[in-house]
Design a protein around this motif. Structure first.
Motif, PDB file in Angstrom:
ATOM      1  N   LEU A   1       0.846  -1.191   0.000  1.00 37.39           N
ATOM      2  CA  LEU A   1       0.000   0.000   0.000  1.00 37.39           C
ATOM      3  C   LEU A   1       0.883   1.243   0.000  1.00 37.39           C
ATOM      4  N   PHE A   2       0.408   2.295  -0.681  1.00 35.72           N
ATOM      5  CA  PHE A   2       1.151   3.539  -0.812  1.00 35.72           C
ATOM      6  C   PHE A   2       0.283   4.695  -0.314  1.00 35.72           C
ATOM      7  N   VAL A   3       0.834   5.471   0.625  1.00 38.75           N
ATOM      8  CA  VAL A   3       0.098   6.566   1.255  1.00 38.75           C
ATOM      9  C   VAL A   3       1.018   7.779   1.349  1.00 38.75           C
ATOM     10  N   SER A   4       0.456   8.972   1.185  1.00 41.07           N
ATOM     11  CA  SER A   4       1.250  10.178   1.400  1.00 41.07           C
ATOM     12  C   SER A   4       0.333  11.322   1.827  1.00 41.07           C
TER      13      SER A   4
ATOM     14  N   ARG B   1       1.813   7.367 -14.563  1.00 44.61           N
ATOM     15  CA  ARG B   1       2.167   8.090 -13.342  1.00 44.61           C
ATOM     16  C   ARG B   1       0.930   8.225 -12.460  1.00 44.61           C
ATOM     17  N   TYR B   2       1.017   7.663 -11.247  1.00 39.79           N
ATOM     18  CA  TYR B   2      -0.077   7.711 -10.284  1.00 39.79           C
ATOM     19  C   TYR B   2       0.231   8.762  -9.213  1.00 39.79           C
ATOM     20  N   VAL B   3      -0.739   9.637  -8.960  1.00 36.66           N
ATOM     21  CA  VAL B   3      -0.585  10.688  -7.960  1.00 36.66           C
ATOM     22  C   VAL B   3      -1.504  10.365  -6.773  1.00 36.66           C
ATOM     23  N   LEU B   4      -0.915  10.295  -5.585  1.00 29.89           N
ATOM     24  CA  LEU B   4      -1.653   9.949  -4.378  1.00 29.89           C
ATOM     25  C   LEU B   4      -2.427  11.150  -3.842  1.00 29.89           C
ATOM     26  N   PRO B   5      -3.537  10.910  -3.143  1.00 30.05           N
ATOM     27  CA  PRO B   5      -4.315  12.023  -2.587  1.00 30.05           C
ATOM     28  C   PRO B   5      -3.754  12.497  -1.256  1.00 30.05           C
ATOM     29  N   ASP B   6      -4.072  13.739  -0.916  1.00 31.26           N
ATOM     30  CA  ASP B   6      -3.840  14.201   0.450  1.00 31.26           C
ATOM     31  C   ASP B   6      -5.061  13.835   1.287  1.00 31.26           C
ATOM     32  N   TRP B   7      -4.919  13.914   2.614  1.00 35.67           N
ATOM     33  CA  TRP B   7      -6.003  13.550   3.522  1.00 35.67           C
ATOM     34  C   TRP B   7      -6.541  14.798   4.230  1.00 35.67           C
ATOM     35  N   ASP B   8      -7.854  14.894   4.334  1.00 30.87           N
ATOM     36  CA  ASP B   8      -8.487  15.935   5.139  1.00 30.87           C
ATOM     37  C   ASP B   8      -9.913  15.504   5.465  1.00 30.87           C
ATOM     38  N   CYS B   9     -10.109  15.085   6.699  1.00 33.18           N
ATOM     39  CA  CYS B   9     -11.436  14.697   7.168  1.00 33.18           C
ATOM     40  C   CYS B   9     -11.982  15.723   8.155  1.00 33.18           C
ATOM     41  N   ASP B  10     -11.296  16.853   8.295  1.00 33.64           N
ATOM     42  CA  ASP B  10     -11.685  17.866   9.270  1.00 33.64           C
ATOM     43  C   ASP B  10     -12.224  19.135   8.641  1.00 33.64           C
ATOM     44  N   HIS B  11     -11.638  19.563   7.510  1.00 32.31           N
ATOM     45  CA  HIS B  11     -11.996  20.855   6.939  1.00 32.31           C
ATOM     46  C   HIS B  11     -12.641  20.757   5.559  1.00 32.31           C
ATOM     47  N   ALA B  12     -12.418  19.661   4.864  1.00 34.54           N
ATOM     48  CA  ALA B  12     -12.952  19.526   3.514  1.00 34.54           C
ATOM     49  C   ALA B  12     -14.474  19.374   3.552  1.00 34.54           C
ATOM     50  N   ALA B  13     -15.138  19.786   2.482  1.00 36.44           N
ATOM     51  CA  ALA B  13     -16.594  19.670   2.400  1.00 36.44           C
ATOM     52  C   ALA B  13     -17.031  18.219   2.555  1.00 36.44           C
ATOM     53  N   SER B  14     -16.251  17.300   1.995  1.00 36.08           N
ATOM     54  CA  SER B  14     -16.456  15.870   2.205  1.00 36.08           C
ATOM     55  C   SER B  14     -15.090  15.259   2.487  1.00 36.08           C
ATOM     56  N   PRO B  15     -15.026  14.279   3.388  1.00 33.26           N
ATOM     57  CA  PRO B  15     -13.715  13.699   3.754  1.00 33.26           C
ATOM     58  C   PRO B  15     -12.964  13.196   2.530  1.00 33.26           C
TER      59      PRO B  15
ATOM     60  N   GLY C   1      -9.009  11.573   1.044  1.00 31.81           N
ATOM     61  CA  GLY C   1      -7.822  10.816   1.412  1.00 31.81           C
ATOM     62  C   GLY C   1      -7.871   9.485   0.695  1.00 31.81           C
ATOM     63  N   GLY C   2      -6.993   8.585   1.096  1.00 29.39           N
ATOM     64  CA  GLY C   2      -7.000   7.262   0.499  1.00 29.39           C
ATOM     65  C   GLY C   2      -5.607   6.751   0.233  1.00 29.39           C
ATOM     66  N   TRP C   3      -5.546   5.669  -0.532  1.00 33.68           N
ATOM     67  CA  TRP C   3      -4.268   5.014  -0.777  1.00 33.68           C
ATOM     68  C   TRP C   3      -4.329   4.254  -2.092  1.00 33.68           C
ATOM     69  N   LEU C   4      -3.169   3.827  -2.531  1.00 33.69           N
ATOM     70  CA  LEU C   4      -3.030   3.019  -3.747  1.00 33.69           C
ATOM     71  C   LEU C   4      -2.504   1.659  -3.335  1.00 33.69           C
ATOM     72  N   ALA C   5      -3.073   0.608  -3.917  1.00 32.02           N
ATOM     73  CA  ALA C   5      -2.676  -0.761  -3.579  1.00 32.02           C
ATOM     74  C   ALA C   5      -2.054  -1.454  -4.785  1.00 32.02           C
TER      75      ALA C   5
ATOM     76  N   ALA D   1      -6.874   2.036  -6.635  1.00 31.23           N
ATOM     77  CA  ALA D   1      -7.006   3.154  -5.711  1.00 31.23           C
ATOM     78  C   ALA D   1      -8.193   2.918  -4.776  1.00 31.23           C
ATOM     79  N   TYR D   2      -8.052   3.411  -3.541  1.00 30.27           N
ATOM     80  CA  TYR D   2      -9.115   3.332  -2.541  1.00 30.27           C
ATOM     81  C   TYR D   2      -9.291   4.703  -1.918  1.00 30.27           C
ATOM     82  N   ASP D   3     -10.546   5.034  -1.580  1.00 27.56           N
ATOM     83  CA  ASP D   3     -10.783   6.308  -0.921  1.00 27.56           C
ATOM     84  C   ASP D   3     -10.562   6.173   0.578  1.00 27.56           C
ATOM     85  N   VAL D   4     -10.750   7.258   1.310  1.00 30.14           N
ATOM     86  CA  VAL D   4     -10.437   7.279   2.738  1.00 30.14           C
ATOM     87  C   VAL D   4     -11.331   6.337   3.534  1.00 30.14           C
TER      88      VAL D   4
END
Length: 272
Positions: free
Chosen positions: A21-24, A226-240, A242-246, A255-258
């Motif tokens: 799994l890949f997370v950033s 080229r795969y670009v990973l998402p950033d995470w934000d479950c506090d301020h974003a309109a909808s949570p 984030g996620g990871w690549l497997a 890809a999987y969401d948060v």
């Protein structure tokens, strides 16, 4: 650089297993409790299904030195990473632009292995190139100058010689400046296409994975993806978000969401 080798079969199983799994760009801090909870749940759940976990930069919003491990919040994160390690998951750490001061004491405490800025994975069918992505934003000249400065051993030694509280204050100020810069910009900076092509060609990769830009997508070139990973934000974003690549045992990437649901990354074709 030591290559990581994984056996991925060309034969598709009914239910391929998770190899890595890949997370950033989780940007953990005590100020984002919902994001912290989501990441801890990830470590307790999906991460345990993989053989390896690659943390590819900016796991923390900032890191001012390994002597800050004693902070209660950092202890919570370290305990969760160590528990994942004890569950048999190999954990690898790649420095980002916010947590480049993570060192061997942190790695030992969390049961993880530090990686260089560029890491190669061999799957049997493809060569994967991993990097955080900030070094490829060559069009942002002020940032590139800053990066060159703070990655120098002399600068780091001088910074780490200051008191912990002083370093925390400097980090908070830099964080505020960064947030203001992002608020004033129309979009975040992106990687330079020529730098990406040069790097991929240098390593002979068919697939590149990176984070940093907060622009999750799959970019398709004639010679590589080229795969670009998402950033995470479950506090301020309109909808949570984030996620990871497997990396799966059949060699595919998913890809999987948060929330842990399989998702499709936006596709961006690039002309030859």
């Amino acid at each position: 650089m030591t290559e990581h080798v994984y056996s991925c079969s060309d034969i598709s199983a009914a239910q391929p297993s998770v190899v890595a799994l890949f997370v950033s760009d989780v940007h953990l801090s005590a100020d984002i409790p919902a994001t912290t909870t989501a990441f801890l749940q990830f470590l307790q759940g999906p991460a345990r299904q993989a053989k390896a976990l690659y943390l590819m930069g900016d796991l923390f919003e900032y890191w001012v030195g390994d002597d800050d491990i004693g902070d209660p919040y950092h202890q919570t994160i370290c305990d969760a990473l160590l528990a994942c390690h004890h569950a048999g998951i190999r954990i690898y750490w790649m420095h980002g632009n916010r947590d480049f001061l993570v060192g061997s004491a942190f790695a030992d405490r969390c049961g993880l292995q530090l990686l260089p800025d560029h890491q190669i994975l061999q799957t049997g069918k493809n060569t994967l190139l991993l990097t955080h992505g900030d070094a490829e934003c060559t069009g942002d000249l002020p940032y590139m100058a800053f990066r060159q400065q703070v990655r120098q051993l002399q600068w780091q030694q001088q910074f780490l010689s200051q008191s912990l509280e002083k370093r925390r204050e400097i980090a908070r100020q830099m964080r505020q400046q960064s947030q203001q810069k992002q608020a004033n910009a129309m979009t975040l900076g992106d990687v330079d296409d020529a730098a990406i092509r040069t790097l991929v060609e240098k390593h002979g990769a068919q697939i590149m994975i990176h984070g940093h830009t907060h622009r999750p997508a799959m970019h398709q070139y004639a010679e590589f993806s080229r795969y670009v990973l998402p950033d995470w934000d479950c506090d301020h974003a309109a909808s949570p978000r984030g996620g990871w690549l497997a990396l799966l045992s059949d060699g595919s990437l998913q890809a999987y969401d948060v929330h842990g649901a399989a998702t499709q990354l936006p596709l961006h074709p690039h002309p030859a």
